[in-house]
Structures are given as C-alpha cells and as structure tokens.
Design a protein around this motif. Structure first.
Motif, PDB file in Angstrom:
ATOM      1  N   UNK A  38      26.918  54.849  51.337  1.00  0.00           N
ATOM      2  CA  UNK A  38      28.105  54.419  52.088  1.00  0.00           C
ATOM      3  C   UNK A  38      27.805  53.149  52.876  1.00  0.00           C
ATOM      4  N   UNK A  39      26.627  53.102  53.485  1.00  0.00           N
ATOM      5  CA  UNK A  39      26.234  51.903  54.253  1.00  0.00           C
ATOM      6  C   UNK A  39      26.151  50.677  53.350  1.00  0.00           C
ATOM      7  N   UNK A  40      25.588  50.880  52.160  1.00  0.00           N
ATOM      8  CA  UNK A  40      25.447  49.757  51.235  1.00  0.00           C
ATOM      9  C   UNK A  40      26.809  49.326  50.703  1.00  0.00           C
ATOM     10  N   UNK A  41      27.664  50.278  50.431  1.00  0.00           N
ATOM     11  CA  UNK A  41      29.010  49.942  49.944  1.00  0.00           C
ATOM     12  C   UNK A  41      29.751  49.094  50.985  1.00  0.00           C
ATOM     13  N   UNK A  82      23.541  48.317  41.068  1.00  0.00           N
ATOM     14  CA  UNK A  82      22.736  47.133  40.749  1.00  0.00           C
ATOM     15  C   UNK A  82      23.642  45.934  40.443  1.00  0.00           C
ATOM     16  N   UNK A  83      24.684  46.163  39.652  1.00  0.00           N
ATOM     17  CA  UNK A  83      25.640  45.076  39.362  1.00  0.00           C
ATOM     18  C   UNK A  83      26.318  44.608  40.641  1.00  0.00           C
ATOM     19  N   UNK A  84      26.671  45.552  41.510  1.00  0.00           N
ATOM     20  CA  UNK A  84      27.327  45.201  42.770  1.00  0.00           C
ATOM     21  C   UNK A  84      26.403  44.344  43.645  1.00  0.00           C
ATOM     22  N   UNK A  85      25.109  44.714  43.690  1.00  0.00           N
ATOM     23  CA  UNK A  85      24.139  43.940  44.472  1.00  0.00           C
ATOM     24  C   UNK A  85      23.957  42.539  43.878  1.00  0.00           C
ATOM     25  N   UNK A  86      23.908  42.500  42.554  1.00  0.00           N
ATOM     26  CA  UNK A  86      23.785  41.229  41.842  1.00  0.00           C
ATOM     27  C   UNK A  86      24.930  40.297  42.215  1.00  0.00           C
ATOM     28  N   UNK A  87      26.132  40.854  42.249  1.00  0.00           N
ATOM     29  CA  UNK A  87      27.306  40.056  42.577  1.00  0.00           C
ATOM     30  C   UNK A  87      27.343  39.620  44.030  1.00  0.00           C
ATOM     31  N   UNK A  88      26.769  40.434  44.910  1.00  0.00           N
ATOM     32  CA  UNK A  88      26.870  40.170  46.350  1.00  0.00           C
ATOM     33  C   UNK A  88      25.765  39.258  46.875  1.00  0.00           C
ATOM     34  N   UNK A  89      24.610  39.272  46.210  1.00  0.00           N
ATOM     35  CA  UNK A  89      23.456  38.533  46.729  1.00  0.00           C
ATOM     36  C   UNK A  89      23.129  37.333  45.852  1.00  0.00           C
ATOM     37  N   UNK A  90      22.305  36.444  46.392  1.00  0.00           N
ATOM     38  CA  UNK A  90      21.859  35.306  45.572  1.00  0.00           C
ATOM     39  C   UNK A  90      20.475  34.856  46.026  1.00  0.00           C
ATOM     40  N   UNK A  91      19.919  33.919  45.273  1.00  0.00           N
ATOM     41  CA  UNK A  91      18.632  33.318  45.647  1.00  0.00           C
ATOM     42  C   UNK A  91      17.475  34.301  45.660  1.00  0.00           C
ATOM     43  N   UNK A  92      16.429  33.964  46.446  1.00  0.00           N
ATOM     44  CA  UNK A  92      15.223  34.799  46.457  1.00  0.00           C
ATOM     45  C   UNK A  92      15.464  36.209  46.996  1.00  0.00           C
ATOM     46  N   UNK A  93      16.473  36.372  47.868  1.00  0.00           N
ATOM     47  CA  UNK A  93      16.783  37.720  48.363  1.00  0.00           C
ATOM     48  C   UNK A  93      17.236  38.605  47.203  1.00  0.00           C
ATOM     49  N   UNK A  94      18.103  38.058  46.372  1.00  0.00           N
ATOM     50  CA  UNK A  94      18.593  38.798  45.205  1.00  0.00           C
ATOM     51  C   UNK A  94      17.424  39.209  44.306  1.00  0.00           C
ATOM     52  N   UNK A  95      16.510  38.276  44.068  1.00  0.00           N
ATOM     53  CA  UNK A  95      15.345  38.556  43.215  1.00  0.00           C
ATOM     54  C   UNK A  95      14.551  39.748  43.752  1.00  0.00           C
ATOM     55  N   UNK A  96      14.302  39.749  45.064  1.00  0.00           N
ATOM     56  CA  UNK A  96      13.529  40.839  45.660  1.00  0.00           C
ATOM     57  C   UNK A  96      14.283  42.161  45.561  1.00  0.00           C
ATOM     58  N   UNK A  97      15.553  42.170  45.956  1.00  0.00           N
ATOM     59  CA  UNK A  97      16.335  43.414  45.960  1.00  0.00           C
ATOM     60  C   UNK A  97      16.458  43.994  44.543  1.00  0.00           C
ATOM     61  N   UNK A  98      16.713  43.133  43.563  1.00  0.00           N
ATOM     62  CA  UNK A  98      16.802  43.635  42.180  1.00  0.00           C
ATOM     63  C   UNK A  98      15.442  44.133  41.698  1.00  0.00           C
ATOM     64  N   UNK A  99      14.382  43.497  42.178  1.00  0.00           N
ATOM     65  CA  UNK A  99      13.023  43.964  41.865  1.00  0.00           C
ATOM     66  C   UNK A  99      12.778  45.358  42.421  1.00  0.00           C
ATOM     67  N   UNK A 100      13.315  45.617  43.615  1.00  0.00           N
ATOM     68  CA  UNK A 100      13.143  46.924  44.250  1.00  0.00           C
ATOM     69  C   UNK A 100      13.916  48.025  43.529  1.00  0.00           C
TER      70      UNK A 100
END
Length: 337
Positions: A38-41, A82-100
């Motif tokens: 819920x927090x992430x949403x 994962x798709x939602x995070x991909x759409x919401x984030x960018x740059x090196x932060x996105x790389x790290x979060x998708x890696x996690x």
C-alpha cells in the motif's frame, strides 16, 4: 512466506558454500507485505513520485520479502509492481531498485548477460563476476541464466571471448572447484606449488592449461597454502609471476582469482574504492557490488573498506554520489562505521 521459511531459504542458499554470510540487508521482523504494498502504491501514484518511501521500504527488506510485497501489490493494484516501478523511476535509482527486485543469482546472471550483449564485451564486469563467485553461486547463476535467457552460459561465454581467457572463464563456469576438505594434504600442496612454478616462471613461455586446472579445480583453503608454498620454489610470488607470464584479460582474471582466494571482501572493498576515487563514481561498478553483495557479505566488505581507506563506505558514498542514488545506496550500505 514466513520469517522462518525466509531464513531457511537463506540457509539452503548458503549451504554448501563454506563462506559465512555477513549481509547488511536482513529480514525485517514485523513484516507486513500488504502494508508495504500500500505504501509503495501510494508512493508511485503521488504527483512527482515519492522516491523516499520506495527507497525506505525496499532497501530494508530482503529479496524474499520484496517478492511478497510485489505479490501483495499485484493483488491490490491489479498491476505488476516491477513495471510500475520502471514507469515511476529513472536513472541510477531505477537501476538499483530493479536490481533489488531480482534474486542475487538473477542479478548476477543479468549482469553477465548485459556484459556480453550488443557490440563488444565488457570484460571487466565479466571478470569481476565469474572470478569472484563461489562454486555454489556459479551453479545457481548457470541455472538461472538458462531459465531467464533460454541459453547456456557456457555457450555465450565461449561465443564472446577467445583464447586462454575463454578457457579460464569456461573452466570457472564449469564449477568443478573442490570443496574444502577436513584434512590438509601437504603433499598435494607441494605438488601444485611446484607444478605452477614449472608451468610458468621456470620455463620459457607459459603452460597456461596447468595454471587454469589448478586455479579452477582446487579448494580455496588449499590454494591459499599452495601460493604460500609457491614462494619456496619461485623467486616471485604468485601475483608477480602472473604479471610476468600473462597479459591482458587473462592476467586480470588470474590476479582477480588470487585476490578473491586471499580475501574476497578486500577485493570488493578495493573495487569500490577504485570506483569512487575521482570526483564522481563509476556507477555501474558501485551499483553492481552493493546490490549483488548486500544480502551476502556487504557488512564484511564495509569493515575491510574502512581498514583499507581509513574512511567508511558510508562516508565515501556520501561524498561521491548525490540525490536519490545516494539515498538508495546508503540504505543498502546499512550504516556508518
């Protein structure tokens, strides 16, 4: 998945590798995947995206827990997290979060694949991963590589590298390294030390095949003693001998192996230090080491980093990175020393 099964999962993951784990990311005790989802949403839906919350939640949960959050998120939001995070984030932060959002072995397999995809090969990444992973890790990486990319890791490595460098990497990928025995075999130690000397420094040219066999098939404690014994045959230690005998990627690979046999966490600490020497940071290297080791041995890497550089990893990251990328790395680093 309960905490107990998460813990057992971790145990079975590390069973068979003789290395104790020292993670910085450990299971959070009062874990509530629905609340986290819920927090992430909410964070994703917020105008301008609330990166802070995403970082706070995901860097303080293990991979097993992140999986549960993703499952709860999909039930809630009817979309893939994962798709939602991909759409919401960018740059090196996105790389790290998708890696996690990948398991350690999925992350390693993807990094290996990326280092060979497209034009040219990123040998440095390939060497770092293949030469530093334990037998157990390599077996798992091979399995996951096949699942993810429908290809054999061996075939891809063979197709992307050549010569003795390829032979060494392929021998590592075969994961034939002996497990540490309970008995120290002094005769075998002496035999291997002499064989390394006779295959290299003693003769004209190098019998690389012998070096590859010993370097990739013997247990780590055995090799530590072999390199010690080696000094009684050769006027140069193992590192110096490697520098004299071989060049290029082959030289880098053998040196990386020696570093990792002697102290793997020191090897990673030095890699991190080198990646944050100049003004900024070599993001690719920093991201890969922090993400791939945070559930393995990052705590020990932190200790070695401080011993080598005199500065904590936390401080160094603070000085060489900025913004959300800095925050996510510090979250995974897990504290100042």
């Amino acid at each position: 998945m309960s905490l107990v099964s998460e813990f057992l999962g971790q145990l079975s993951l590390n069973f068979g590798s003789s290395e104790p784990t020292c993670p910085t990311v450990v299971p959070v005790s009062d874990f509530d995947p629905d609340k986290d989802a819920a927090r992430i949403e909410t964070a994703i839906k917020t105008k301008g995206v609330d990166e802070q919350t995403i970082i706070q939640v995901l860097t303080k949960r293990t991979y097993g827990q992140r999986r549960e959050i993703a499952f709860a998120y999909e039930k809630r939001a009817k979309k893939d997290m994962i798709s939602a995070l991909k759409g919401a984030l960018s740059g090196p932060l996105e790389t790290v979060i998708l890696g996690l959002m990948k398991s350690t072995s999925q992350f390693d397999a993807t990094e290996i694949r990326d280092s060979m995809k497209g034009l040219g090969t990123d040998e440095e990444s390939l060497i770092e991963i293949l030469c530093s992973r334990s037998n157990a890790e390599l077996v798992e990486i091979k399995k996951v590589y096949k699942e993810l990319f429908k290809k054999d890791l061996e075939k891809d490595v063979a197709g992307d590298t050549s010569g003795d460098f390829a032979k060494l990497l392929l021998a590592l990928v075969e994961a034939k390294r002996a497990e540490p025995g309970s008995v120290v075999d002094y005769e075998k130690i002496d035999e291997d030390a002499r064989a390394l000397y006779e295959a290299g420094v003693k003769r004209k040219g190098t019998d690389v095949k012998t070096w590859i066999t010993i370097f990739t098939e013997r247990s780590v404690p055995h090799l530590q003693k072999v390199f010690e014994r080696y000094k009684s045959y050769s006027p140069y230690d193992m590192q110096e001998s490697i520098r004299k005998e071989v060049k290029g990627d082959l030289e880098k690979s053998f040196l990386t192996l020696v570093d990792c046999f002697e102290n793997k966490q020191v090897y990673f600490a030095k890699r991190l230090s080198d990646a944050m020497k100049s003004k900024g940071a070599k993001e690719k290297v920093v991201t890969r080491i922090i993400v791939s080791r945070c559930e393995v041995d990052l705590k020990k890497i932190r200790t070695e980093f401080k011993a080598i550089t005199g500065k904590s990893l936390y401080q160094t990251i603070t000085e060489h990175t900025k913004g959300d990328y800095q925050k996510v790395l510090l979250g995974l680093c897990g504290g100042d020393d």
